[in-house]
Enzyme design. Structure first.
Site, short mmCIF file in Angstrom:
data_model
loop_
_atom_site.label_atom_id
_atom_site.label_comp_id
_atom_site.label_asym_id
_atom_site.label_seq_id
_atom_site.Cartn_x
_atom_site.Cartn_y
_atom_site.Cartn_z
N HIS A 30 -36.87 -16.89 5.29
CA HIS A 30 -35.69 -17.26 4.51
C HIS A 30 -34.54 -17.53 5.46
CE1 HIS A 30 -32.54 -17.10 1.43
NE2 HIS A 30 -33.51 -17.32 0.58
N GLU A 58 -40.37 -16.35 -3.60
CA GLU A 58 -41.41 -17.22 -4.15
C GLU A 58 -42.77 -16.56 -4.24
OE1 GLU A 58 -39.97 -19.40 -5.49
OE2 GLU A 58 -39.12 -21.01 -4.27
N1 ACO Z 1 -44.49 -19.40 8.19
C1 ACO Z 1 -44.61 -19.58 9.52
N2 ACO Z 1 -43.58 -19.77 10.37
C2 ACO Z 1 -42.35 -19.80 9.81
C3 ACO Z 1 -42.13 -19.62 8.44
C4 ACO Z 1 -43.26 -19.42 7.61
N3 ACO Z 1 -43.13 -19.26 6.31
N4 ACO Z 1 -40.81 -19.71 8.20
C5 ACO Z 1 -40.21 -19.92 9.36
N5 ACO Z 1 -41.15 -19.98 10.35
C6 ACO Z 1 -40.90 -20.16 11.78
C7 ACO Z 1 -40.57 -21.60 12.12
O1 ACO Z 1 -41.74 -22.34 12.41
C8 ACO Z 1 -39.68 -21.41 13.31
O2 ACO Z 1 -40.51 -21.12 14.42
P1 ACO Z 1 -40.06 -21.61 15.90
O3 ACO Z 1 -38.78 -20.89 16.18
O4 ACO Z 1 -41.22 -21.18 16.76
O5 ACO Z 1 -39.90 -23.10 15.82
C9 ACO Z 1 -38.91 -20.14 13.00
O6 ACO Z 1 -39.75 -19.39 12.11
C10 ACO Z 1 -37.57 -20.39 12.33
O7 ACO Z 1 -37.79 -21.29 11.25
P2 ACO Z 1 -36.68 -22.24 10.66
O8 ACO Z 1 -37.34 -23.37 9.92
O9 ACO Z 1 -35.66 -22.57 11.70
O10 ACO Z 1 -35.98 -21.28 9.64
P3 ACO Z 1 -35.13 -21.73 8.41
O11 ACO Z 1 -34.10 -20.70 8.22
O12 ACO Z 1 -34.66 -23.12 8.54
O13 ACO Z 1 -36.23 -21.74 7.27
C11 ACO Z 1 -37.42 -21.54 5.31
C12 ACO Z 1 -36.22 -21.02 6.11
C13 ACO Z 1 -37.30 -23.04 5.11
C14 ACO Z 1 -37.45 -20.87 3.93
C15 ACO Z 1 -38.72 -21.24 6.09
O14 ACO Z 1 -38.83 -19.85 6.31
C16 ACO Z 1 -39.97 -21.76 5.39
O15 ACO Z 1 -40.33 -22.93 5.55
N6 ACO Z 1 -40.69 -20.88 4.62
C17 ACO Z 1 -41.86 -21.31 3.87
C18 ACO Z 1 -41.44 -22.04 2.60
C19 ACO Z 1 -40.88 -21.09 1.55
O16 ACO Z 1 -41.40 -20.01 1.31
N7 ACO Z 1 -39.80 -21.56 0.90
C20 ACO Z 1 -39.10 -20.81 -0.16
C21 ACO Z 1 -37.83 -20.21 0.35
S1 ACO Z 1 -37.06 -19.18 -0.86
C22 ACO Z 1 -36.13 -20.24 -1.79
O17 ACO Z 1 -35.63 -21.25 -1.36
C23 ACO Z 1 -35.94 -19.92 -3.23
#
Ligand code: ACO
Length: 387
Positions: free
Chosen positions: A268, A326
């Site tokens: 998140h 989620e």
């Molecule tokens: N699985 C694996 N790796 C992940 C995940 C995940 N679910 N989420 C983040 N990471 C990793 C990224 O690959 C990144 O790795 P790196 O630093 O090696 O490149 C690091 O963690 C940081 O990720 P960001 O994308 O910069 O984090 P951000 O804050 O932008 O993302 C997000 C948040 C989009 C929710 C992300 O965690 C994600 O894609 N999760 C999966 C989708 C999801 O569950 N979405 C629902 C969110 S809740 C809502 O909106 C109601």
């Protein structure tokens, strides 16, 4: 051709730091909800999510958000009655949904298309009435479209049922039992508002131009649709189904992470500890999945969650990736008999109350939202005619 020169520095404002994704930028003051991502705390209109979500009705929570104070018994009855009386769709919306169903469009697309028509037989100058109509009618759109696309006739809304009970009724044509209705109330309340998330921000940007409530809600639906926001619960549940057994969990999840894929339902932008909404919905799911195959699915999901958390720690050390809303949304809504494609549209039906509350607040206290960009392209100078 003239040699590009670097772009001129901005002259309109003191240069400010570029924050990709606006991360950490405070763009609004709000009394609607407070998200503390470090403590794992969510306050909705003054109440902890753990208090309000499982105890209030959706109408009560909405009234509180829209008015800043709890409704008296009389106020709540009048508000609920008014919403219930607005549930039926304009004829043109139903005709449109029939045409969309012929094309078998996804439910979120149908919702986006139809939402723009929900003020058709409402006085557009009365934005209070437009707001109530939007909130009351979004579930009718989802249920009607779902049935039309499945070759069934829409079920007319019933004014004697609560918002949640009526939604479940319109989807199936049968009255849901009290436990299921409570499950839906808890879900809708849990996701009703959540600070300046992407869809809420989109709604505020639109209304801040002094546009209208319908436009703001249509824009917010578009923002919610993406898998990085509201589109994750379907894939999260599919992952649990694909895993199927506890033994398969680790190899499956490890392979996904090895391929660089994201685990849906984890991570998140704001929460760096467990999303408190996951806790509330996990408890609601626990109460609904009591025996047999349903219980087994609940236990498998818990197991998958634990494995996923351990592997995320291993593959993404220091990123603090935790379970988000989620993951348990998927389980709870599945327990209520909803198919995965209905998860995000149902999210929209609940979050619409928050979008509208933010729009009201933006209109009352806000300013045109207009950030700046930093130009990083070339500056070519003279326009030479093509040779
Ligand atoms: N699985 C694996 N790796 C992940 C995940 C995940 N679910 N989420 C983040 N990471 C990793 C990224 O690959 C990144 O790795 P790196 O630093 O090696 O490149 C690091 O963690 C940081 O990720 P960001 O994308 O910069 O984090 P951000 O804050 O932008 O993302 C997000 C948040 C989009 C929710 C992300 O965690 C994600 O894609 N999760 C999966 C989708 C999801 O569950 N979405 C629902 C969110 S809740 C809502 O909106 C109601």
């Amino acid at each position: 051709m003239a040699t590009p020169t670097p772009a001129p520095a901005s002259t309109s404002a003191p240069s400010s730091e570029f924050r990709p994704g606006l991360e950490g930028v405070v763009a609004a003051e709000t009394k609607l909800s407070h998200v503390d991502g470090q403590k794992g705390e969510l306050i909705i209109a003054g109440y902890d999510v753990e208090e309000i979500a499982p105890n209030a009705t959706f109408e009560e929570a909405t009234y509180l958000l829209w008015h800043g104070e709890r409704a008296t018994v009389q106020q709540l009855a009048a508000f609920s009655k008014e919403l219930a009386g607005l549930r039926a769709l304009p004829d043109a919306t139903v005709e449109l949904l029939k045409a969309v169903a012929k094309e078998k469009k996804p439910v979120m697309d149908a919702l986006r298309i139809a939402a723009g028509t929900l003020d058709l037989n409402v006085d557009a100058a009365d934005q209070e009435l437009v707001s109530k109509s939007l909130l009351a009618r979004l579930p009718t759109v989802v249920a009607a479209y779902w049935r039309l696309r499945n070759g069934e006739s829409p079920v007319a809304p019933r004014a004697d049922l609560s918002h949640s009970a009526n939604y479940l009724y319109m989807l199936t044509g049968h009255e849901a039992d009290a436990a299921a209705v409570r499950g839906m109330e808890t879900y809708l309340n849990t996701i009703i508002d959540h600070g300046l998330n992407a869809s809420t921000f989109a709604a505020r940007v639109i209304i801040a131009t002094e546009s209208d409530m319908t436009s703001a809600v249509v824009g917010a639906i578009g923002a919610l649709k993406g898998p990085l926001h509201g589109g994750a619960p379907g894939p999260a549940l599919e992952m649990v189904f694909e895993i199927g057994t506890a033994e398969a969990a680790e190899p499956y999840l490890r392979a996904k992470l090895e391929r660089g894929e994201r685990l849906m339902g984890f991570g998140h932008r704001v929460y760096k500890v467990r999303d408190p909404r996951a806790e509330v919905l996990g408890q609601a799911a626990d109460a609904m999945f009591v025996e047999g195959e349903r219980r087994k699915l609940y236990e498998l999901a818990k197991f998958v969650e634990q494995k996923a958390l351990a592997l995320l720690k291993e593959y993404k050390p220091g990123r603090n990736l935790q379970t988000n809303v989620e993951f348990y949304t998927a389980l709870l809504l599945h327990g209520l008999g909803l198919e995965t494609e209905l998860f995000t549209p149902t999210f929209a039906c609940g979050r619409a109350a928050g979008w509208i509350a933010h729009c009201r607040e933006q209109l009352a206290t806000g300013r045109l939202i207009r950030p700046q960009s930093r130009y990083v392209g070339p500056h070519h100078g003279r326009w030479e005619q093509a040779a």
